[in-house]
Design an enzyme around this catalytic site. Structure first.
Site, PDB file in Angstrom:
ATOM      1  CG  ASN A 101      -0.743  -3.511  -0.231  1.00 26.13           C
ATOM      2  OD1 ASN A 101       0.305  -3.881   0.302  1.00 26.13           O
ATOM      3  ND2 ASN A 101      -1.020  -2.242  -0.473  1.00 26.13           N
ATOM      4  CG  LEU A 102       0.512  -9.135   3.105  1.00 21.88           C
ATOM      5  CD1 LEU A 102       1.503 -10.194   3.599  1.00 21.88           C
ATOM      6  CD2 LEU A 102      -0.904  -9.517   3.512  1.00 21.88           C
ATOM      7  CB  ALA A 158      -4.805  -3.947   2.444  1.00 26.61           C
ATOM      8  CB  SER A 159      -7.838  -3.709   6.319  1.00 22.64           C
ATOM      9  OG  SER A 159      -8.799  -3.122   5.482  1.00 22.64           O
ATOM     10  N   GLY A 176     -11.839  -0.980   0.803  1.00 22.58           N
ATOM     11  CA  GLY A 176     -12.976  -1.517   1.536  1.00 22.58           C
ATOM     12  C   GLY A 176     -13.485  -2.860   1.058  1.00 22.58           C
ATOM     13  CD  GLU A 189      -6.393   0.949  -3.498  1.00 23.23           C
ATOM     14  OE1 GLU A 189      -6.718  -0.120  -3.009  1.00 23.23           O
ATOM     15  OE2 GLU A 189      -5.411   1.613  -3.110  1.00 23.23           O
ATOM     16  CG  HIS A 229      -0.963   1.836  -2.327  1.00 22.90           C
ATOM     17  ND1 HIS A 229      -1.370   2.511  -1.202  1.00 22.90           N
ATOM     18  CD2 HIS A 229      -1.825   0.813  -2.485  1.00 22.90           C
ATOM     19  CE1 HIS A 229      -2.438   1.899  -0.699  1.00 22.90           C
ATOM     20  NE2 HIS A 229      -2.732   0.868  -1.455  1.00 22.90           N
ATOM     21  CB  ILE A 241      -7.846   3.150   1.701  1.00 22.19           C
ATOM     22  CG1 ILE A 241      -7.754   3.182   0.172  1.00 22.19           C
ATOM     23  CG2 ILE A 241      -6.761   2.252   2.286  1.00 22.19           C
ATOM     24  CD1 ILE A 241      -6.444   3.731  -0.366  1.00 22.19           C
TER      25      ILE A 241
HETATM   26  O1  LIG Z   1      -3.801  -1.770  -1.334  1.00 25.04           O
HETATM   27  C1  LIG Z   1      -4.908  -1.919  -0.854  1.00 25.04           C
HETATM   28  C2  LIG Z   1      -5.833  -0.837  -0.689  1.00 25.04           C
HETATM   29  O2  LIG Z   1      -5.262   0.338  -0.199  1.00 25.04           O
HETATM   30  C3  LIG Z   1      -7.135  -1.190  -0.029  1.00 25.04           C
HETATM   31  O3  LIG Z   1      -6.992  -1.325   1.358  1.00 25.04           O
HETATM   32  P1  LIG Z   1      -8.233  -1.897   2.184  1.00 25.04           P
HETATM   33  O4  LIG Z   1      -8.622  -3.194   1.543  1.00 25.04           O
HETATM   34  O5  LIG Z   1      -7.714  -2.059   3.565  1.00 25.04           O
HETATM   35  O6  LIG Z   1      -9.327  -0.881   2.087  1.00 25.04           O
END
Ligand SMILES: O=C[C@H](O)COP(=O)(O)O
Length: 215
Positions: free
Chosen positions: A6-7, A194-195, A173, A133, A85, A138
């Protein structure tokens, strides 16, 4: 394992990430998809990567200014959509309506939720998948699979009790291949992240590291 990147609204180059994700998926055989901003779905889909919307609205064609029409997302190249989300929570009726909209447009669906109880409720709405999640993890780089493994196994059990057909992903994470293996060991069939990719100095290397244990 399904890897869904997810960007969000991060200031990355969505085409660079998507191109890397398409290459890594082709080279590894691992299913990797990218969910960019709605306005970037078309550019991302043109890379050949499996492309998801971050959200679609519970609306049909009509007077719905500012909405994200499921058919428009599909026309732009999306094949699936996230819903509910943690950063875009919906009312129950709107999740249900958005699932109907996604079905109309032939989009695969993953409904996000905070914890196993919500996962059970989400699974009852019959999406293709759910993603658990814990919001507090996150973006922290601390993987849910290590910090709170019970929430993953609890989500897998909760979904199975309600709807045996639904896939269960976990997120928050996740950034390494080790995290991916832990998620799989806990019963998840994919990860939502994502991050770890979108904010990486080298998104391609981050993706390669993620899938490496599956090779
Ligand atoms: O959509 C993705 C999630 O909210 C996880 O985000 P993250 O991988 O930055 O912790």
């Amino acid at each position: 394992m399904f890897v869904l990147v997810n960007l969000k609204a991060y200031p990355c180059d969505p085409v660079e990430v998507a191109t890397a994700a398409a290459d890594v998926s082709d080279d590894s055989g691992v299913r990797v998809a990218v969910a960019p901003q709605a306005a970037q779905i078309s550019a991302v889909a043109e890379t050949g990567v499996e492309t998801w919307a971050q959200h679609v609205s519970a609306v049909e064609h009509g007077s719905h200014t500012g909405s994200t029409l499921a058919e428009a997302a599909a026309d732009a190249g999306a094949v699936g959509t996230l819903l509910n989300h943690s950063e875009n929570r919906l009312k129950l009726a709107d999740i249900d309506g958005a699932l109907d909209a996604a079905d109309r447009a032939d989009l695969e669906t993953i409904v996000c939720a905070n914890n196993p109880a919500q996962i059970g409720a989400a699974a009852a709405l019959d999406p293709d998948g759910v993603a658990v999640e814990p919001p507090e993890l996150i973006g922290t780089g601390t993987p849910v699979s290590k910090a709170d493994p019970d929430i993953v196994t609890g989500a897998v059990d909760a979904a199975a009790r309600v709807n045996g057909d639904v896939d269960v992903l976990c997120g928050a994470g996740i950034s390494t291949g080790e995290d991916l293996v832990s998620a799989s060991d806990l019963g998840a069939s994919g990860v939502l992240l994502a991050s770890g990719v979108a904010k990486a100095d080298d998104p391609r290397a981050a993706l390669e590291d993620l899938v490496e244990p599956l090779l």
